[in-house]
Design a protein around this motif. Sequence first.
Motif, PDB file in Angstrom:
ATOM      1  N   GLN A  76       0.864  -1.317   0.078  1.00 55.00           N
ATOM      2  CA  GLN A  76      -0.032   0.011  -0.067  1.00 55.00           C
ATOM      3  C   GLN A  76       1.092   1.344  -0.076  1.00 55.00           C
ATOM      4  O   GLN A  76       1.914   1.387   0.596  1.00 55.00           O
ATOM      5  CB  GLN A  76      -1.030  -0.010   1.301  1.00 55.00           C
ATOM      6  N   THR A  77       0.390   2.087  -0.771  1.00 49.72           N
ATOM      7  CA  THR A  77       1.382   3.621  -0.594  1.00 49.72           C
ATOM      8  C   THR A  77       0.611   4.433   0.444  1.00 49.72           C
ATOM      9  O   THR A  77      -0.286   4.192   0.899  1.00 49.72           O
ATOM     10  CB  THR A  77       0.910   4.263  -2.163  1.00 49.72           C
ATOM     11  N   PHE A  78       1.490   5.295   0.978  1.00 47.35           N
ATOM     12  CA  PHE A  78       1.028   6.340   1.700  1.00 47.35           C
ATOM     13  C   PHE A  78      -0.182   7.277   1.340  1.00 47.35           C
ATOM     14  O   PHE A  78      -1.283   7.164   2.090  1.00 47.35           O
ATOM     15  CB  PHE A  78       2.131   7.435   2.005  1.00 47.35           C
ATOM     16  N   SER A  79      -0.269   7.377   0.102  1.00 48.10           N
ATOM     17  CA  SER A  79      -1.429   8.003  -0.181  1.00 48.10           C
ATOM     18  C   SER A  79      -2.707   7.322  -0.392  1.00 48.10           C
ATOM     19  O   SER A  79      -3.891   7.927  -0.074  1.00 48.10           O
ATOM     20  CB  SER A  79      -1.556   8.625  -1.732  1.00 48.10           C
ATOM     21  N   SER A  80      -2.741   5.998  -0.644  1.00 44.31           N
ATOM     22  CA  SER A  80      -3.831   5.024  -0.368  1.00 44.31           C
ATOM     23  C   SER A  80      -4.333   4.941   1.072  1.00 44.31           C
ATOM     24  O   SER A  80      -5.470   4.825   1.292  1.00 44.31           O
ATOM     25  CB  SER A  80      -3.692   3.753  -1.121  1.00 44.31           C
ATOM     26  N   GLN A  81      -3.349   4.766   1.860  1.00 42.22           N
ATOM     27  CA  GLN A  81      -3.686   4.775   3.192  1.00 42.22           C
ATOM     28  C   GLN A  81      -4.224   5.773   3.878  1.00 42.22           C
ATOM     29  O   GLN A  81      -5.061   5.886   4.664  1.00 42.22           O
ATOM     30  CB  GLN A  81      -2.368   4.216   3.878  1.00 42.22           C
ATOM     31  N   LEU A  82      -3.620   7.138   3.399  1.00 36.87           N
ATOM     32  CA  LEU A  82      -4.195   8.381   3.827  1.00 36.87           C
ATOM     33  C   LEU A  82      -5.538   8.419   3.379  1.00 36.87           C
ATOM     34  O   LEU A  82      -6.443   9.057   4.093  1.00 36.87           O
ATOM     35  CB  LEU A  82      -3.351   9.585   3.372  1.00 36.87           C
ATOM     36  N   SER A  83      -5.884   8.074   1.776  1.00 38.62           N
ATOM     37  CA  SER A  83      -7.295   8.335   1.323  1.00 38.62           C
ATOM     38  C   SER A  83      -8.323   7.465   2.185  1.00 38.62           C
ATOM     39  O   SER A  83      -9.219   7.859   2.521  1.00 38.62           O
ATOM     40  CB  SER A  83      -6.996   7.812   0.044  1.00 38.62           C
ATOM     41  N   LYS A  84      -7.710   6.135   2.478  1.00 41.52           N
ATOM     42  CA  LYS A  84      -8.676   5.253   3.352  1.00 41.52           C
ATOM     43  C   LYS A  84      -9.083   5.901   4.832  1.00 41.52           C
ATOM     44  O   LYS A  84     -10.014   5.811   5.468  1.00 41.52           O
ATOM     45  CB  LYS A  84      -8.118   3.956   3.793  1.00 41.52           C
ATOM     46  N   ALA A  85      -8.178   6.247   5.490  1.00 40.91           N
ATOM     47  CA  ALA A  85      -8.205   6.923   6.892  1.00 40.91           C
ATOM     48  C   ALA A  85      -8.967   8.261   6.628  1.00 40.91           C
ATOM     49  O   ALA A  85     -10.048   8.334   7.632  1.00 40.91           O
ATOM     50  CB  ALA A  85      -6.813   7.349   7.224  1.00 40.91           C
ATOM     51  N   VAL A  86      -8.747   8.947   5.634  1.00 40.07           N
ATOM     52  CA  VAL A  86      -9.748  10.222   5.379  1.00 40.07           C
ATOM     53  C   VAL A  86     -11.347   9.903   5.251  1.00 40.07           C
ATOM     54  O   VAL A  86     -12.343  10.376   5.832  1.00 40.07           O
ATOM     55  CB  VAL A  86      -9.408  11.022   4.565  1.00 40.07           C
TER      56      VAL A  86
END
Length: 84
Positions: free
Chosen positions: A9-19
Amino acid sequence: IINDGADGQTFSSQLSKAVTAAITEVNTLQNISSNSQNEFQMGGDIPLTEVVMNMQKASLAFEATVQIRNKVLTAYQEIINMPI
């Protein structure tokens, strides 16, 4: 884009999921608040204290989300304006 290597997982995909999860939670709290207000106004069997608590939970969650968004935007702007 940073890949953490553990599960691909990329940082951006993890951040997107958290948001997305945070916004969904705020929306759920706002729906609960609205439903409890409507039930109370219609004479339902719900105590006023529960209605007020639901309203406060929704309000605090929304305010916290807005403050976090503001902090993230400020950090983003500072990073963008850094000299290279």
